[in-house]
Write an enzyme that holds these catalytic residues in place. Structure first.
Site, short mmCIF file in Angstrom:
data_model
loop_
_atom_site.label_atom_id
_atom_site.label_comp_id
_atom_site.label_asym_id
_atom_site.label_seq_id
_atom_site.Cartn_x
_atom_site.Cartn_y
_atom_site.Cartn_z
N ASN A 5 38.72 45.79 38.99
CA ASN A 5 39.55 44.06 40.01
C ASN A 5 38.79 42.92 40.07
OD1 ASN A 5 37.87 46.81 41.04
ND2 ASN A 5 38.77 46.74 43.03
N CYS A 6 37.22 42.44 39.10
CA CYS A 6 36.89 41.48 38.71
C CYS A 6 37.36 40.70 37.88
CB CYS A 6 35.54 41.79 38.39
SG CYS A 6 34.36 42.85 40.29
P1 FAD Z 1 37.91 49.02 45.22
O1 FAD Z 1 37.56 49.54 44.06
O2 FAD Z 1 39.06 47.80 45.94
O3 FAD Z 1 38.97 50.90 45.00
C1 FAD Z 1 39.69 50.55 47.11
C2 FAD Z 1 40.51 51.74 46.06
O4 FAD Z 1 41.14 52.31 47.55
C3 FAD Z 1 42.17 50.88 46.06
O5 FAD Z 1 42.50 51.08 45.02
C4 FAD Z 1 43.01 51.66 46.98
O6 FAD Z 1 44.46 51.13 46.68
C5 FAD Z 1 42.39 52.83 47.21
N1 FAD Z 1 42.97 52.81 48.82
C6 FAD Z 1 42.23 52.21 49.95
N2 FAD Z 1 43.22 53.25 51.02
C7 FAD Z 1 43.56 53.69 50.78
C8 FAD Z 1 43.98 55.38 51.07
N3 FAD Z 1 44.48 55.34 52.52
N4 FAD Z 1 45.03 56.58 50.13
C9 FAD Z 1 44.73 55.95 49.20
N5 FAD Z 1 44.17 55.27 48.51
C10 FAD Z 1 43.32 54.50 49.24
N6 FAD Z 1 32.36 42.23 42.75
C11 FAD Z 1 31.13 41.76 42.04
O7 FAD Z 1 30.36 42.77 42.45
N7 FAD Z 1 31.54 40.95 40.99
C12 FAD Z 1 32.83 40.49 41.03
O8 FAD Z 1 33.27 39.91 39.73
C13 FAD Z 1 34.13 40.64 41.36
N8 FAD Z 1 34.66 40.09 41.38
C14 FAD Z 1 36.22 40.71 41.76
C15 FAD Z 1 37.26 39.45 41.16
C16 FAD Z 1 38.45 40.80 41.94
C17 FAD Z 1 39.55 39.67 41.92
C18 FAD Z 1 38.67 41.13 43.71
C19 FAD Z 1 40.05 41.62 43.93
C20 FAD Z 1 36.97 41.93 43.89
C21 FAD Z 1 35.74 41.42 43.45
N9 FAD Z 1 34.68 41.88 43.02
C22 FAD Z 1 34.23 41.78 42.54
C23 FAD Z 1 34.89 42.54 44.48
C24 FAD Z 1 34.72 44.09 43.73
O9 FAD Z 1 36.01 44.60 43.34
C25 FAD Z 1 34.76 45.28 45.20
O10 FAD Z 1 33.43 45.32 45.72
C26 FAD Z 1 34.93 46.71 44.55
O11 FAD Z 1 35.55 47.12 43.78
C27 FAD Z 1 34.53 47.44 46.01
O12 FAD Z 1 34.73 49.06 45.69
P2 FAD Z 1 35.69 50.47 46.51
O13 FAD Z 1 35.46 51.60 45.85
O14 FAD Z 1 34.85 49.86 47.85
O15 FAD Z 1 36.85 49.59 46.83
#
Ligand code: FAD
Length: 558
Positions: free
Chosen positions: A45-46
């Protein structure tokens, strides 16, 4: 090891994928299944802003791992395009919609891990659903933005929100040749920083021809014959071919709320230090959870990739009965745009103020990222916040072109170890002329703060400059003073101080300043030993200009 368990994971990106892979390394017998509603798992995502900006040209480079790799390498089943819609805690089952087949299925679990992330805030403003208004979270989102830019031959963009993603998008859209306007509701860019540190960001953006509107929230969007119009609360209208919404994210708690799991005060899922929710068979990690702020001890919501990955791994350990405990989050973060790096860790002054803390002080310094005599030295503007009573480091922010993130990483580790500014004085860090200085900026930050802690110097506050009844003395050379004097200051250069100090009044408080705060510190030590009542304005003219920017209202610490 427990016998074969069925472990289901919702969300297969940062937290979910890390958790799954670690689980397999610890438990070969478990059946592990990841569900993600999107078409990909484990994507970067980053990296998405850089894909929009064409810095990353090949979309496949964003895929860190594929379902096939999970299957072959780890014997983990990945089901993409499967949305989990409910948790039936009594039956230990998930209710899932297979988005391709359009049917509902149920899957039972022994252990459930939630890593659903956070979704971009999309406020219910007039016109919010007009075509051309995008938020960026997934690969398909970035693909749609790229296609819009190409198909409409877009020339201009408004980025709503001047946080980390907003800054990255501003730079990447500029790369694509678009004229960019950033509209930010707060009075500063990058609201995670203290406002005077954000001034360095403002300058960099505006010198790269990005328009910036501060303190003026977006009120709505309209369609015109030429494209979109973004209207602000003050009535300003900014035309744009596309709009990027980057005004923050909200934890995805729908499943947790529906299942009656406990939600914390921040609105994110409440977990204990092993990432276990209020249901003993359900863990939660990543952007969806509330954690403890490591510095202040307060509950917080910090959506960053590092914590999500570490929590995923730690939850797997806990699920496999290893004794682990998550330390909390400091908000260590870095962002780069237009050649500037901005990094931070721990508490800002703004945050401490909001919490009512008063036992802290802040120092500023502007050392080069490496020895000044080696070609290419560039300043790092560094702010260190520490506890006045015992010197414990509370936070740091730094802005510069090179070497910024390394210094913040070192200070971050010091904070995690409960270190004081005196530990920074003594830190032993790499040095060769092209990399640093024999007194590294980290050491110097500890020395400057250590001087305050030991009582060798008292600090004045820039915010009080215009109201304090004091004499302001610039100790720079006369030519420097003439070029940019602080209003109402007099000039007594350090080089003439020993000869002329008796010209200064003994019955008035004197605030000293220079370019960066070093010469004024020397003058302070001299004058104090001659019985003067003196304070140092920290960080010198660099910080004066951050508090009192030319042609704009003074900076206000909220
Ligand atoms: P995510 O990585 O968002 O994964 C969640 C997943 O769960 C998604 O694929 C979603 O589709 C799935 N999901 C949700 N609900 C359901 C459901 N009900 N059923 C099935 N699937 C579901 N962080 C940094 O530290 N440095 C950076 O440079 C940085 N840049 C970023 C740039 C962007 C554009 C974005 C959007 C984020 C960035 N981040 C960055 C933040 C970082 O990406 C997130 O903190 C991290 O990905 C969180 O991880 P996670 O597993 O909690 O959620």
């Amino acid at each position: 090891m427990t016998d074969s368990r069925r472990i289901l994971i919702v969300g297969g990106v940062a937290g979910g994928a890390s958790c799954a892979a670690r689980l397999r390394r610890l438990d070969e017998s478990a059946e592990i299944v990841i569900f993600d509603r999107g078409p990909y798992v484990s994507f970067a995502n980053c990296g998405l802003p850089y894909y929009v900006g064409n810095v990353i040209q090949d979309e496949s480079k964003l895929l860190v791992a594929t379902p096939d790799l999970f299957a072959e390498r780890f014997n983990i089943l990945v089901r993409t395009c499967h949305e989990v819609t409910a948790i039936d805690r009594a039956a230990h089952e998930l209710v899932i919609t297979d988005l391709d087949a359009g049917k509902t299925i149920r899957e039972n679990y022994d252990v459930l891990v939630l890593s659903p992330g956070a979704s971009p805030v999309r406020p219910p403003l007039p016109g919010i659903n007009l075509p051309g208004i995008f938020a960026l979270r997934t690969i398909p989102d970035s693909r749609r933005i790229r296609e819009w830019i190409d198909s409409k031959n877009a020339q201009s963009a408004v980025v709503v929100g001047g946080g980390f993603i907003g800054m990255e998008m501003a730079e990447n859209l500029t790369h694509r040749g678009l004229a960019v306007t950033v509209v930010e509701a707060a009075q500063q860019l990058m609201p995670a920083l203290d406002p005077e540190m954000a001034e360095f960001v403002y300058r960099r953006l505006t010198t790269h021809e990005t328009e910036v509107i501060l303190g003026d929230p977006v009120a709505g969007f309209e369609q015109s014959a030429e494209g979109l119009v973004v209207r602000t609360q003050s009535g300003e209208e900014v035309p744009a071919d596309l709009v990027i919404l980057s005004i923050g994210v909200r934890p995805e708690t729908k499943l947790a709320v529906g299942a009656g799991l406990e939600i914390g005060v921040t609105g994110a899922i409440k977990v204990d230090e092993t990432m276990r929710t209020s249901d003993p068979d359900i863990w939660a990690v990543g952007d969806a959870v509330e954690v403890k702020d490591y510095v202040t001890g307060e509950p917080c919501f910090v959506p960053l990739a590092g914590p999500a990955n570490r929590q995923g791994r730690l939850a797997a350990d806990a699920i496999c009965d290893r004794s682990v405990s998550f330390r909390g989050v400091q908000g260590t973060a870095v962002c780069g745009f237009f050649g500037l790096t901005v990094a931070m860790t721990g508490a800002t002054e703004k945050k401490l103020k909001a919490l009512g803390w008063t036992d802290y002080q802040a120092v500023y310094l502007h050392p080069g990222q490496h020895a000044g005599y080696y070609p290419g030295a560039k300043p790092i503007h560094l702010k260190l916040v520490f506890r006045s009573s015992d010197g414990r480091i509370l936070g740091a922010q730094a802005v510069g072109e090179e070497g910024v993130e390394r210094r913040i990483d070192v200070i971050s580790m010091a904070i995690q170890n409960g270190a004081t500014v005196l530990d920074l004085e003594q830190a032993e860090l790499c040095y060769a002329p092209q990399y640093g200085a024999a007194k590294d900026p980290v050491n110097v930050s500890g020395m400057v703060a250590g001087n305050v802690l030991r009582g060798d110097v008292d600090l004045a506050r820039w915010e009080q400059l215009r109201s304090a009844n004091v004499l302001i003395v610039d100790v720079r050379d006369a030519a420097e003073h003439k070029l940019g004097p602080i209003p109402n200051s007099i000039n007594l250069p350090l080089s003439e101080m020993r000869r002329r100090y008796h010209e200064l009044p003994r019955d008035r408080e004197i605030w000293l300043h220079c370019g960066v705060g070093q010469r004024s510190y020397y003058a302070l030590r001299f004058l104090r030993q001659h019985g003067y009542n003196v304070r140092n304005l920290p960080g010198g003219v660099h910080i004066y200009r951050a508090w009192y920017p030319k042609g704009r209202p003074p900076t206000v610490m909220p």
